[in-house]
Structures are given as C-alpha cells and as structure tokens.
Design an enzyme around this catalytic site. Sequence first.
Site, PDB file in Angstrom:
ATOM      1  N   SER A  50       0.850  -1.181   0.000  1.00 23.71           N
ATOM      2  CA  SER A  50       0.000   0.000   0.000  1.00 23.71           C
ATOM      3  C   SER A  50       0.888   1.234   0.000  1.00 23.71           C
ATOM      4  O   SER A  50       2.056   1.168   0.418  1.00 23.71           O
ATOM      5  CB  SER A  50      -0.875   0.009   1.256  1.00 23.71           C
ATOM      6  OG  SER A  50      -1.554   1.240   1.410  1.00 23.71           O
TER       7      SER A  50
ATOM      8  N   TYR B 265      -3.583  -0.697  10.100  1.00 27.21           N
ATOM      9  CA  TYR B 265      -3.417  -0.910   8.660  1.00 27.21           C
ATOM     10  C   TYR B 265      -2.004  -0.529   8.217  1.00 27.21           C
ATOM     11  O   TYR B 265      -1.332  -1.294   7.526  1.00 27.21           O
ATOM     12  CB  TYR B 265      -4.466  -0.098   7.895  1.00 27.21           C
ATOM     13  CG  TYR B 265      -4.412  -0.289   6.403  1.00 27.21           C
ATOM     14  CD1 TYR B 265      -4.993  -1.400   5.809  1.00 27.21           C
ATOM     15  CD2 TYR B 265      -3.775   0.639   5.585  1.00 27.21           C
ATOM     16  CE1 TYR B 265      -4.949  -1.583   4.434  1.00 27.21           C
ATOM     17  CE2 TYR B 265      -3.724   0.463   4.213  1.00 27.21           C
ATOM     18  CZ  TYR B 265      -4.308  -0.652   3.639  1.00 27.21           C
ATOM     19  OH  TYR B 265      -4.252  -0.825   2.278  1.00 27.21           O
TER      20      TYR B 265
END
Length: 186
Positions: free
Chosen positions: A77, A90
């Site tokens: 990410s 996350y």
Amino acid sequence: DRAAVGEAVRRIEAEVGPIDILVNNAGVQRRMPLEDVSEETWREVLGTNLDAVFFVAQAVGKAMIARKRGSIVNICSLMSELGRATIVPYTASKGAVRMFTRGLATEWGRHGVRVNGIGPGYFATEMNTALVNDPNFSGWVEGRTPMARWGRVDELVGAAVYLASDASSFVTGHILYVDGGMLACV
C-alpha cells in the site's frame, strides 16, 4: 487458518496444477483512533493483512522452491511508506508486508522465486466508498496527488501482469507504487 491454507494449496496443485504465480491480495481496514482499537480489531487487521500473506506464501513457496521458479506479488500500500491518523493497524500491517516482501526476495531469489509487491495509492474501491464520497477527503486526495484524481482499479492490472510475468525476470524485492505520483512529492 494456516492448516486450511496448506490443504487448499495441496488440493489446487493436485487438481489444477502447479501454482506459478501467487498474488496475495487479502486486506481489511478499520478506521478509528488507536486508543479505541481493541485487541480483537488489532489482531483481525494484522491477521488478515500480514499473517495471511505469510501462510499463503509459505504454503505456495515450498513447491515453487522445489520447481526452481515462481512469482509472488504481495499487495502492499501507499501506507507501506506513509502514516495516517486513524489507520495505525493498517499502516503497521502494510509496512510489515513491504519488509516481508523484501526479506523473502533475498531468501528465495537463489531458488528462482521472485517476490515483489504493488503499493496502490488512493483507489476508488468498495473499501474506500465513504472516503471517495467525502468531498473534503476527495479534495485532499486530488490536491495531494500529482495526477489530481483517485486511481481506477483497472490501472493496477499492468503492474500485476508485469511483476508476475517473465518481463520482470530480473526484478525481485521491489515494491512498485501505483499512486499517481503521491510518493514523489512533499
């Protein structure tokens, strides 16, 4: 579930054939201040985003090593590189996937197994619907991204095909950021 993953990989290899390409794409996000994150939520995010990558890569990798070939593409990410409030579990998990990718590339490269990652920036997905629909957040994304827009999911396909194919036969340990240039600017 490590045992279920191992059984599924054995079944696929027996019934379908060798797994030459693995894309680890499972992911979950829970937005809240860290002080409100329960241990259960922390474990859910890390379990889905990190443990699953380990379990599947290990199960598939054993056969790839034996065959002396294979390509693993882990979905990292933009948050593998950056931090942002309300998504600490996350960012922790995706930062770990980034380093897992690099570490595994150094370990399995000698066996002919390439391990790379894709780092998507801000993409208009089901998981981000609330953010896409928030004019303030969308304005921030569009203002912060040199390409001045959200990414489209189909724009990840080329990166995945490249990293999975022989076109990247001498590429391993690399994270290809598909982020509209967000990491390129301050």
